[in-house]
Design a protein around this motif. Structure first.
Motif, PDB file in Angstrom:
ATOM      1  N   HIS A 589      45.744  38.169  39.765  1.00  0.00           N
ATOM      2  CA  HIS A 589      46.904  38.741  38.874  1.00  0.00           C
ATOM      3  C   HIS A 589      47.501  37.712  38.159  1.00  0.00           C
ATOM      4  O   HIS A 589      47.710  37.966  37.007  1.00  0.00           O
ATOM      5  CB  HIS A 589      47.591  39.841  39.685  1.00  0.00           C
ATOM      6  N   ARG A 590      48.028  36.716  38.882  1.00  0.00           N
ATOM      7  CA  ARG A 590      48.824  35.580  38.472  1.00  0.00           C
ATOM      8  C   ARG A 590      48.144  34.719  37.602  1.00  0.00           C
ATOM      9  O   ARG A 590      48.479  33.965  36.698  1.00  0.00           O
ATOM     10  CB  ARG A 590      49.841  35.021  39.376  1.00  0.00           C
ATOM     11  N   ALA A 591      46.553  34.294  37.932  1.00  0.00           N
ATOM     12  CA  ALA A 591      45.893  33.295  37.594  1.00  0.00           C
ATOM     13  C   ALA A 591      45.395  33.419  36.330  1.00  0.00           C
ATOM     14  O   ALA A 591      45.175  34.871  35.800  1.00  0.00           O
ATOM     15  CB  ALA A 591      44.673  33.140  38.654  1.00  0.00           C
ATOM     16  N   TYR A 592      45.286  32.354  35.623  1.00  0.00           N
ATOM     17  CA  TYR A 592      45.071  32.420  34.001  1.00  0.00           C
ATOM     18  C   TYR A 592      43.420  32.447  34.140  1.00  0.00           C
ATOM     19  O   TYR A 592      42.651  33.073  33.266  1.00  0.00           O
ATOM     20  CB  TYR A 592      45.234  31.133  33.378  1.00  0.00           C
ATOM     21  N   ILE A 593      42.624  31.884  35.039  1.00  0.00           N
ATOM     22  CA  ILE A 593      41.284  31.772  34.974  1.00  0.00           C
ATOM     23  C   ILE A 593      40.763  33.215  35.288  1.00  0.00           C
ATOM     24  O   ILE A 593      41.157  34.062  35.938  1.00  0.00           O
ATOM     25  CB  ILE A 593      40.761  30.991  36.084  1.00  0.00           C
ATOM     26  N   LEU A 594      39.762  33.553  34.456  1.00  0.00           N
ATOM     27  CA  LEU A 594      38.876  35.106  34.529  1.00  0.00           C
ATOM     28  C   LEU A 594      37.574  34.777  35.387  1.00  0.00           C
ATOM     29  O   LEU A 594      37.071  33.538  35.742  1.00  0.00           O
ATOM     30  CB  LEU A 594      39.027  35.527  33.228  1.00  0.00           C
ATOM     31  N   ARG A 595      36.967  35.690  35.596  1.00  0.00           N
ATOM     32  CA  ARG A 595      35.647  35.669  36.043  1.00  0.00           C
ATOM     33  C   ARG A 595      34.622  36.456  35.081  1.00  0.00           C
ATOM     34  O   ARG A 595      35.019  37.402  34.243  1.00  0.00           O
ATOM     35  CB  ARG A 595      35.633  36.664  37.549  1.00  0.00           C
ATOM     36  N   TRP A 596      33.409  36.018  35.308  1.00  0.00           N
ATOM     37  CA  TRP A 596      32.400  36.358  34.328  1.00  0.00           C
ATOM     38  C   TRP A 596      31.795  37.836  34.992  1.00  0.00           C
ATOM     39  O   TRP A 596      31.010  38.327  34.203  1.00  0.00           O
ATOM     40  CB  TRP A 596      31.101  35.327  34.304  1.00  0.00           C
ATOM     41  N   SER A 597      32.348  38.522  36.176  1.00  0.00           N
ATOM     42  CA  SER A 597      32.020  39.864  36.505  1.00  0.00           C
ATOM     43  C   SER A 597      32.594  40.779  35.853  1.00  0.00           C
ATOM     44  O   SER A 597      33.501  41.266  36.209  1.00  0.00           O
ATOM     45  CB  SER A 597      32.166  39.679  38.168  1.00  0.00           C
ATOM     46  N   ALA A 598      32.349  40.933  34.359  1.00  0.00           N
ATOM     47  CA  ALA A 598      32.962  41.988  33.695  1.00  0.00           C
ATOM     48  C   ALA A 598      31.549  42.521  32.826  1.00  0.00           C
ATOM     49  O   ALA A 598      30.780  41.925  32.415  1.00  0.00           O
ATOM     50  CB  ALA A 598      33.812  41.193  32.681  1.00  0.00           C
ATOM     51  N   THR A 599      31.945  43.757  32.264  1.00  0.00           N
ATOM     52  CA  THR A 599      31.034  44.454  31.372  1.00  0.00           C
ATOM     53  C   THR A 599      31.357  43.909  29.774  1.00  0.00           C
ATOM     54  O   THR A 599      32.145  42.913  29.773  1.00  0.00           O
ATOM     55  CB  THR A 599      31.287  45.898  31.513  1.00  0.00           C
TER      56      THR A 599
END
Length: 1012
Positions: A589-599
């Protein structure tokens, strides 16, 4: 006999005169004679019979005649004020009249002119009181007119009040023009009776305080030396006040006190206009009259300890403020005058000034509602009904928003959470008209305590605001003209303008872009960082430059084995704009980094939300491999898919400017291959691969950086933009003259597109060093960009060589298929391996032979990327099979589908980078003024004629230089410089580093000197 029968005629109480004087003042009388009575009109306990909830006064009659009702026991009783006093205390009629007269400060035995008529009037009054009937207004009007005449006459006779008056000295206040002085005899002569308080007749020197309203003087309050007070008989007091001096025509603030001493104290402490309402019940009527007369004034009601409710009620009625004394434990008291004497005028001024700060919603709340520090209320239709609470904290609309095209209208919504923290958010107007309670839920999730079941009423309240202020709405982050918009602030706003961030819907960027800690601490953390971390930090800063400098969208992808520091390097890039915490530690929630697991839709929303910011996404292996190639195209295209609404019309398409930083265990090409596709040139250009082995020397170094970035982050990016924005034109001029060739050689248009992106990172680091944002020297930017560009060139060279190697392996199988032992077959002569389950299992020696001089590691990786390699050992890319009675040798397991392999035509040919007409002969490439790097031939003067001219994009067939019985080994690979014939080892090490070691064809290509 009754008590009245024993009285002499001249001692009998004149009820008519008393009741006439009490008309309009019953609230004051009842508060004095029935302590604790609730005069709000709400049901409550009866002060007479003891009933718990069946008693109430009549709001319409309580001031006029003291009307009341009690339904205890099932029977309704009631009457006027005299009947209530008799009901509560058991007094006789005459005793009740006498008590009322004492409160009004009049002689109850005084009869009006007419003598016997007065007695008849008293009998009639008693009869009316017993019957509880309404009365006419002629007598009251006459009494009020008489009192007003008497008041004016006494004011003319009075002299200025002396500073030595005992009451003023005791209260510690100074005389003012609005206070005069008379003797008791003067009053008796004018009025015909001695002034009396409920505590007895007044005596000595009398202070005269004229009471009036907007029409003029209506009565007087008289105060003797002991502080006993009385009004003129019959004078109107409700809605009237005393003022030390006339109010200004347009006062900015008005202080409303209960008593004269409090008004004088507040005036001396602040210098602001003040009035005295002369009773607790008078606070609200006076405040309401002043509000109608001075609609722009900020009214501050000065309450007393123990009577806070009345002050708060008055303040609510006029959207004002309340100031309550604070004795700070120094003494006990009730009002601000007591406080001044206990702790001083300065403390009183602080209390009043603190309370007098106008609330930000002042003058904005729509009719029918009120907004206070206690919450939002919908006003009741009737005075005897309670207002309806909509929220437990204030919420209001500060401004209307729209974009520069006068589209995307919205509202700047403000609210306080239950901890008192102020929130502001620009919300599109259509969300106020959405289905269900989505907006109310959105506000509740952000701290506004909404009363359950009243969500729609709260939305109607917010939608009813019509604030005059207009703001510019920015539907995305990043550059809007010369301003740079972030969720919580806008950098370099034009003078006189205000730009606010107003996204179309829910977005992660508002939570991700936040700051913490100190910039100096962040710089200290990154000062010893390795080169690839410095490069990614510069790439994150470059996200804010690529649009104004005209560089196309693109990205960088780190690939390599797990636990080698790739995520930590991404954390450094993320910490430029937001929280650099590891999502696996911070919970995401706080992290700026996102994950590729997305539509695909979610990735579009993410790209739109992080416009002109670094879009940092980790774990490429979580992305859908089947669609990953198209995902790259869509992210870099800058526009979302066209979608239709329910009615068939086209919905508005998302748009963005993407700048992507990614990481994963596999390269972009490998991940696309896992989905059954092959890497296309456009994909390779848009998201370039940077292979890394180990980013940090030790795990402790990575862990220290991880922990520090979770605490210090989100400061460098805004500071960098704040430095660049006012210098944007000069920055553009510097970029136009920037030497991009210093980053490395790039002969083809595609290669130059990629180099331009690396050059922008170098330029961003140079500017950031000049601005004092990063801890490194300005020239360090070019160094790390060149090293990273060399990594990319090495990766592309290996990919080109790998495709060549696959063709060589294919041809080897076609020529030497008989050298592979079949299941249960006899071992062939010069066995190359085994054929089982649709795979050719090469021995290590045979695979080197099959690669025909190409680097075996590069060929294995190319086979893996093409989906033609089966392996169980990730590091060696080999498998194991059971052969010859139980042996399990390592083999290179190549799928039989390799026989159908046809390579893609590469979009970026390595040969084109390093061949060109440099003046040194065909096939020689050299970067002028640039040290040799990976792929540079150096200026050796050797024409290297044995390397044929290479056609960009078309792999040439290597010239075999073989020995007896062995396939030939390529002496020269087009586009990949080797050590020229005749040059000794010392010379090659002095300035030229070959990509391929032809003496050890199993060796890895050596990377450039990158600090990893």
């Amino acid at each position: 006999m009754t008590t009245s029968a024993k009285r002499k005629p001249e001692e009998r109480i004149n009820a008519g005169t008393v009741l006439e004087a009490a008309r309009g003042r019953w609230r004051e009388v009842l508060e004095a004679l029935v302590p604790g009575i609730d005069l709000s009109g709400r049901h409550g306990p009866c002060p007479g019979c003891g009933g718990r909830d069946r008693f109430r006064v009549s709001p319409d009659e309580v001031d006029e005649r003291g009307g009341w009702f009690c339904g205890q026991g099932g029977e309704t009783t009631g009457g006027d004020g005299l009947a209530l006093l008799r009901h509560v205390h058991g007094w006789s009629f005459e005793e009740a009249v006498g008590r009322v007269a004492a409160v009004l400060g009049m002689d109850a035995r005084a009869a009006p002119a007419g003598g016997r008529g007065g007695r008849r009037q008293g009998k009639a009054a008693a009869a009316r009181s017993s019957a509880s009937a309404p009365r006419g207004g002629n007598g009251r009007d006459e009494a009020q007119a008489r009192a007003a005449r008497q008041a004016r006459a006494l004011c003319e006779r009075a002299r200025p009040a002396g500073a030595d008056h005992p009451y003023l000295r005791r209260k510690g206040v100074q005389p003012v023009p609005g206070l005069r002085e008379l003797s008791v005899a003067d009053v008796r002569e004018e009025v015909g009776s001695e002034p009396r308080s409920k505590d007895g007749p007044l005596a000595g020197r009398l202070l005269v305080a004229p009471i009036g309203d907007l029409e003029g003087v209506t009565s007087l309050e008289l105060i003797d030396e002991k502080g006993r007070k009385a009004f003129l008989p019959g004078g109107r007091v409700k809605g009237c006040w005393w003022a030390p001096e006339p109010l200004p025509e347009r006062p900015e603030r008005i202080l409303v006190a209960e008593g004269i001493a409090t008004a004088l104290t507040a005036r001396e402490a602040t210098g602001w206009p003040a009035v005295a309402a002369l009773s607790v019940s008078g606070l609200r009527p006076v405040a309401e009259v002043l509000r109608r007369r001075h609609p722009e004034a900020h009214i501050v009601v000065l309450g007393e300890i123990g009577q806070e409710a009345a002050a708060q009620e008055a303040a609510r009625a006029v959207e004002g403020a309340v100031a309550i004394p604070d004795f700070e434990g120094a003494a006990e008291g009730a009002d601000l005058n007591d406080m001044a004497q206990a702790v001083g005028l300065d403390a009183v001024r602080e209390v009043i000034e603190r309370a007098a700060v106008r609330p930000p919603w002042h003058g904005l709340v729509p009719p029918g509602y009120r907004c206070t520090d206690d919450g939002v209320f919908e006003r009741a239709d009737r005075d005897d009904e309670d207002d309806v609470r909509l929220a437990h904290a204030p919420a209001w609309i500060e401004a209307v928003t729209h974009d520069t095209d006068r589209h995307n209208w919205g509202r700047l919504v403000c609210w306080r959470d239950l901890d008192g923290v102020l929130h502001r958010e620009a919300i599109p107007a259509d969300r106020f008209h959405g289905v269900g309670h989505e907006l109310a839920q959105h506000l509740a999730n952000r701290g506004l305590s909404v009363v359950p079941g009243r969500e729609r009423r709260l939305m109607r309240y917010l939608a009813s605001f019509r604030p005059p202020q207009r703001l510019t709405a920015a539907t995305g982050t990043g550059w809007h003209g010369s301003a740079f918009v972030l969720p919580e602030r806008t950098i370099n706003e034009p003078e006189g303008a205000r730009i606010v961030y107003q996204p179309h819907g829910e977005t992660l960027v508002a939570d991700a872009v936040r700051s913490s800690g100190e910039l100096a601490a962040w710089q200290a953390l990154l000062d010893p960082a390795p080169s690839i971390v410095r490069f990614l930090t510069g790439a994150s800063l470059a996200a804010a430059l690529h649009h104004p400098l005209g560089v196309e969208s693109g990205g960088f992808h780190l690939s390599g084995a797990t636990s080698r520091g790739k995520t930590t390097a991404l954390q450094a890039a993320a910490s430029v704009w937001g929280c650099g915490a590891d999502p696996a530690v911070a919970g995401g929630h706080r992290a700026y980094i996102l994950r590729w697991s997305a539509t695909a839709n979610a990735l579009e929303a993410l790209a739109s939300g992080f416009n002109d910011l670094a879009l940092v996404i980790d774990e490429v292996g979580e992305a859908d491999a089947r669609d990953f190639g198209r995902t790259i195209y869509r992210l870099m295209s800058g526009v979302g898919r066209a979608r239709s609404r329910r009615d068939g019309s086209l919905a508005e398409r998302r748009s963005w400017r993407a700048w992507l930083l990614s990481a994963g265990e596999v390269s972009v090409a490998e991940h696309i291959a896992e989905g059954g596709e092959r890497l296309r040139g456009g994909q390779a250009v848009r998201l370039v691969d940077l292979p890394v082995e180990a980013v940090f020397e030790t795990a402790d170094a990575a862990d220290r950086l991880k922990a520090g970035l979770a605490e210090h982050h989100g400061l460098a990016g805004p500071a960098f933009v704040a430095w660049v924005a006012p210098r944007l034109e000069s920055v553009r001029a510097r970029w136009r003259s920037y030497d991009q060739e210093a980053v490395g050689l790039a002969a083809t248009p595609e290669a130059r597109r990629v180099r331009r992106r690396f050059a922008l990172v170098a330029f961003a680091l140079e500017l950031a060093a000049e601005a004092g944002v990063v801890p490194w020297a300005a020239e360090d930017g070019l160094r790390v960009a060149r090293e990273a560009f060399g990594l990319w060139r090495q990766e592309r060279a290996a990919g080109d060589e790998g495709a060549r190697g696959i063709l060589a392996v294919r041809d080897f199988i076609l020529r030497h298929e008989a050298r592979f032992q079949r299941q249960d077959g006899e071992p062939p002569r010069e066995r190359a391996g085994w054929y089982r389950d649709g795979h050719y299992h090469f021995t290590d020696q045979a695979f080197r032979e099959a690669c025909a001089g190409a680097n075996t590691r590069a060929v294995k990786r190319a086979l893996k990327a093409a989906g033609l390699l089966h392996f169980s050992d990730v590091a060696r890319l080999t498998a194991r099979i059971r052969v010859d009675g139980g042996r399990r040798p390592h083999v290179v397991a190549v799928s039989e589908r390799v026989l159908d392999y046809v390579p893609d035509e590469p979009s970026i040919a390595i040969s084109a980078w390093d061949t060109g007409d440099t003046g040194d002969g065909p096939g020689v490439a050299r970067a002028s003024g640039c040290p040799h790097s990976v792929g540079d031939s150096g200026d050796s003067g050797d024409t290297r004629g044995e390397v044929g001219d290479a056609v960009p994009g078309v792999p040439s067939v290597p010239q075999a230089v073989g020995t007896a019985g062995k396939p030939g080994v390529a002496r020269g690979v087009p586009g990949v410089p080797s050590v020229p014939a005749g040059k000794d080892k010392a010379e090659s090490e002095s300035g030229m580093q070959p990509l391929l070691d032809l003496e050890n064809d199993d060796a890895e290509p050596e990377p450039p000197a990158l600090e990893i």
